[in-house]
Design a protein around this motif. Structure first.
Motif, short mmCIF file in Angstrom:
data_model
loop_
_atom_site.label_atom_id
_atom_site.label_comp_id
_atom_site.label_asym_id
_atom_site.label_seq_id
_atom_site.Cartn_x
_atom_site.Cartn_y
_atom_site.Cartn_z
N LEU B 36 1.01 -1.21 0.10
CA LEU B 36 0.04 0.21 0.04
C LEU B 36 0.82 1.14 0.05
O LEU B 36 1.73 1.41 1.02
CB LEU B 36 -1.09 0.10 1.17
N PHE B 37 0.78 2.13 -1.05
CA PHE B 37 1.60 3.24 -1.03
C PHE B 37 0.91 4.39 -1.91
O PHE B 37 -0.18 4.09 -2.32
CB PHE B 37 2.85 3.08 -1.87
N PHE B 38 1.42 5.72 -1.86
CA PHE B 38 0.99 6.73 -2.66
C PHE B 38 1.92 7.12 -3.40
O PHE B 38 3.08 7.11 -3.26
CB PHE B 38 0.02 7.65 -1.76
N ARG B 39 1.31 7.81 -4.61
CA ARG B 39 2.28 8.35 -5.68
C ARG B 39 2.85 9.67 -5.38
O ARG B 39 3.80 10.23 -6.12
CB ARG B 39 1.75 8.03 -6.95
N HIS B 40 1.90 10.51 -4.93
CA HIS B 40 2.31 12.10 -4.78
C HIS B 40 1.82 12.51 -3.33
O HIS B 40 0.99 12.08 -2.82
CB HIS B 40 1.51 12.68 -5.67
N LEU B 60 -8.23 -6.05 10.51
CA LEU B 60 -7.91 -7.27 9.97
C LEU B 60 -8.29 -8.45 11.00
O LEU B 60 -8.67 -9.84 10.64
CB LEU B 60 -6.53 -7.16 9.66
N SER B 61 -8.32 -7.88 12.18
CA SER B 61 -8.27 -9.02 13.33
C SER B 61 -9.46 -9.76 13.43
O SER B 61 -9.83 -10.61 13.99
CB SER B 61 -7.40 -8.67 14.40
N ALA B 127 -10.76 -1.90 2.33
CA ALA B 127 -10.94 -1.56 3.53
C ALA B 127 -9.72 -0.81 3.92
O ALA B 127 -9.66 0.05 4.70
CB ALA B 127 -11.52 -2.70 4.46
N LEU B 128 -8.49 -1.42 3.77
CA LEU B 128 -7.00 -1.04 4.06
C LEU B 128 -7.04 0.53 3.51
O LEU B 128 -6.53 1.51 4.15
CB LEU B 128 -6.10 -1.90 3.80
N LEU B 129 -7.38 0.81 2.16
CA LEU B 129 -7.11 1.92 1.61
C LEU B 129 -8.14 2.89 2.17
O LEU B 129 -7.63 4.08 2.49
CB LEU B 129 -7.57 1.65 0.15
N TYR B 333 -2.88 0.04 -3.78
CA TYR B 333 -2.41 -1.41 -3.21
C TYR B 333 -2.17 -2.50 -4.32
O TYR B 333 -3.20 -2.69 -5.11
CB TYR B 333 -3.76 -1.70 -2.51
N LYS B 334 -1.06 -2.54 -4.47
CA LYS B 334 -0.54 -3.32 -5.69
C LYS B 334 0.26 -4.63 -5.42
O LYS B 334 1.09 -4.75 -4.65
CB LYS B 334 0.56 -2.10 -6.46
N LEU B 335 -0.12 -5.29 -6.40
CA LEU B 335 0.51 -6.95 -6.09
C LEU B 335 2.12 -6.66 -6.49
O LEU B 335 2.58 -6.28 -7.59
CB LEU B 335 -0.11 -7.75 -7.00
#
Lengths: 483, 483
Positions: B36-40, B60-61, B127-129, B333-335
């Motif tokens: 999970l990351f952002f580009r800007h 998650l839990s 959900a994470l995003l 969120y990328k593989l």
């Protein structure tokens, strides 16, 4: 929605400190009337779509302080024991007047009018604003987007950029009222019975050795709900040809690919090329879905350039209500009557002056059904065609009510003595209301930029009362601010 | 936060259709790693503040499909019975690596890395995003605002403009991590133990015959927590003089007025005049609170003009994360690894290419504690001072790691086999971490506009792997897109 969603502590602390003050001064049972309204149409547009009423009424009808809430307030060491005792039996017994959800509304019009004991109607300010501001903002954004996408269809995709889990839920609800036909949000589908849509992401394609295998596998799993995302590698050189191959294979088995999705690149160009390729291959019924930071401006430009998009997936810009004049609806909640006297927030800026007292909101309708103007008048006033009405900001500008109109009452009593008085309405009915009312607006009112300004006027009775109260207030107050 | 907040259906439908596909193809247990990351950086700024981890881990839990969820999915008529049986026992057993909340982070850095069975790590994407995007966006906004307000203090006031009830709750939490010292949101105070603040609204003043009576009544009810809103009629001609009168009366009874609040007008001018009037009257310790559509730009201009504001109440702009480059954090969120192979989303635009495989995120720190640069490297790589690292977008630009730095590991394993592995941290600790890390950034990094761009580099190992995978992918795919 179940009760747990609305804590009695869903409020700014100052509502509680004011309540404690009114209680201590014995003013908490005096009657008060508040209006919830906004001063500017969102997105610099010509209209708004009212939404959020049902959740607001649910909040009001379930409002109570739990033992945990009272323990927390006690711990703050701000409130006296007799006030906390009072809160223990606190319930909302007030009356609420409001438009139905999906109603087209305009700046300065009273939306919710909430009346009852001062303590009860003050406490609920923050929560009502929180609920109505956001849902009205989203419904309006959706209506703008739908208005330019038509006959294309809009799907709400915003959950991952929504402001928290429930933000995504409220967003899906309000977007549906504004005209989005479905959502990707499965939870919203469950809670609100909104149709849900979705296929696969780039990660699906990346999990297979190549794109064609990924498409084949997806079509095999979902032969009758197969929409293929075609931009993982190269939309026109790889994605669309592979989708056509799979569409042919699926057809040989008696099924049809439903659509392809474009999620990057020049959507106007790519959709035209993809349409041509699909048509030439014998698949004129395969729909083209487009997504990638769409909003009403982008969709309009895709359409202007002849793009061939059937379904627009709109996410971030709908979830965050982005764009010029978006982000927040500046709804406010102002005291208009207290202890049997009309009240006015006085200010040297008449555009910020409130409209005092209990009011009606009437919509003048021409014989062909088109809306002519809205009139805000006093509770017992009945304006007649031919009468003079006033611009609320510049009362020197008057207008004569056209002779051939009839009046529709925009609002109804929706809660009395704390109980909901109207049967629950379906989201479909709200969406239908919105679509129907938007068609009845004068030309240009739903234009995206520089819209026609639909007239909202105040009656002579309301104008005279406001003038009198402003005069009295100025006489009782010290001189003008220096600047 | 209790379990009910996170439905297993809090997800885009396509996560579930992909899951069903992986299940049908027997791929659901193959291992996958997502970043999970952002580009800007948001707000066109130089940094972001990571937030939302604790709620994400709670989601998650507690993740499971209830009987109602399964009944709803069955009713959709998309999913096969054996897949629904599988969902009934679905749990998240994966591993999560992440920075602590309050950590300063930058574009392209892996924030959450989620690894485990494909089905489990794919389902949780939306959900994470949803959780991390919004809270990181708010924490960053708060940190920007706090950075220009200091030594003034920031109070979060945004509930009424927040995107739904829980939007307001998440906002208050994240704003506190970013440096807001308190909130008006009573519910957030209860749930997160954040200090809460609030006094009275204009309606309090309007409910009394005049402003002075209203102030007296408030001071009488809250002699030791008295902050008076002075702009209902005329700030300098009426509000401040009346506040001074009440301050004198209260002092005679052994109490002190704590502050006044300005909520309209030219806040720079009014705060200076009010300060002068209060000082001359013998009340140098009465604080001045300002509110009214404040954001970092407005606060900076108030300060540049010598405004005398002690406490800034920030609402709408914090709740909606408004301003240039705000509204949404574009987290994705990328593989990055599947079935024991590193994965890459190939694209002709290298700025959109992902960084493959499991990675570490290291921060190079100078002997004086200042941060020098961040390095993203492969899991088993250990870059040395003096080594060459690469710009992730333009790998022709290289940099040599300075010889005198040491490395801090930015992220830790926070969940293993679906169980949280770190003890819960307090919001105070997160806010302290944020404040401390912001001080260690190079000069100019937190500047509001045109900030210094803090260097984030990729290691040679990661650079070489990415080049190899891109080459392989291009060889296996058809030619370039026409445009």
């Amino acid at each position: 929605m179940s009760d747990h969603r609305y804590s009695a502590l869903l409020t700014d602390l100052y509502e509680l400190t004011m309540l404690a003050g009114y209680f201590e001064k014995g003013m908490h049972r005096q009657t008060a009337v508040f209006d919830l309204f906004f001063r500017h149409n969102p997105y610099h547009g010509g209209f708004a779509v009212f939404a959020g009423l049902q959740p607001a009424l649910e909040y009001l009808s379930q409002l109570r302080f739990t033992a945990e809430d009272l323990a927390y307030l006690k711990k703050l060491d701000i409130f006296k024991p007799d006030f906390l005792d009072y809160l223990e039996s606190f319930r909302f017994h007030g009356k609420v007047t409001a438009p139905a959800e999906g109603t087209v509304v305009f700046a300065r019009e009273p939306l919710l009018t909430v009346e009852g004991a001062m303590a009860e109607v003050q406490l609920v300010e923050t929560a009502l604003l929180n609920i109505v501001n956001f849902q009205t903002l989203v419904a309006t954004k959706a209506a703008r987007i739908v208005s330019v996408a038509r006959p294309g269809v809009v799907v709400e995709f915003g959950l991952r950029r929504a402001h928290g889990p429930d933000g995504g839920l409220s967003e899906a609800r309000a977007a549906f009222i504004g005209g989005a036909r479905s959502t990707s949000n499965t939870w919203a589908g469950q809670v609100f019975d909104i149709p849900i849509k979705g296929t696969h992401a780039h990660s699906w394609v990346m999990a297979f050795p190549d794109e064609l295998s990924a498409f084949r596998a997806y079509a095999d799993c979902f032969p009758d709900q197969c929409i293929l995302l075609v931009d993982t590698y190269d939309t026109l050189a790889s994605g669309v040809p592979n989708a056509i191959t799979v569409a042919e294979e699926l057809r040989a088995k008696g099924h049809e690919v439903k659509g392809i999705r474009l999620d990057s690149g020049d959507l106007a160009y790519l959709s035209k090329e993809a349409r041509r390729m699909l048509d030439e291959a014998g698949f004129p019924d395969v729909k083209i879905v487009a997504s990638s930071d769409l909003d009403e401006i982008v969709i309009q430009s895709i359409r202007n350039e002849g793009g061939c998009v059937d379904i627009y997936g709109v996410g971030t810009q709908l979830a965050t209500c982005g764009g010029e004049g978006g982000g927040a609806l500046g709804g406010v909640y102002k005291l208009v009557r207290f202890d049997h006297q009309p009240k006015l927030k006085v200010t040297s800026d008449i555009s910020k002056a409130t409209l005092p007292d209990r009011k009606r909101l009437l919509r003048a309708v021409f014989p062909d059904g088109e809306y002519g103007l809205d009139i805000i008048c006093l509770e017992h006033e009945t304006p007649e065609p031919g009468a003079t009405v006033f611009d609320p900001i510049n009362p020197a500008r008057t207008k004569t009510i056209p002779p051939n109109v009839r009046f529709e009452e925009v609002r109804q009593v929706v809660m009395e003595k704390g109980r909901i008085t109207q049967p629950p309405s379906s989201l479909d009915a709200m969406a239908d209301r919105c679509a129907e009312q938007m068609q009845r607006l004068p030309n240009g009112t739903i234009r995206l930029t520089n819209p026609h300004i639909y007239k909202v006027a105040i009656s002579r009775g309301l104008h005279d009362m406001r003038s009198r109260l402003m005069q009295e207030a100025l006489e009782n107050q010290p001189g003008d601010e220096k600047r």
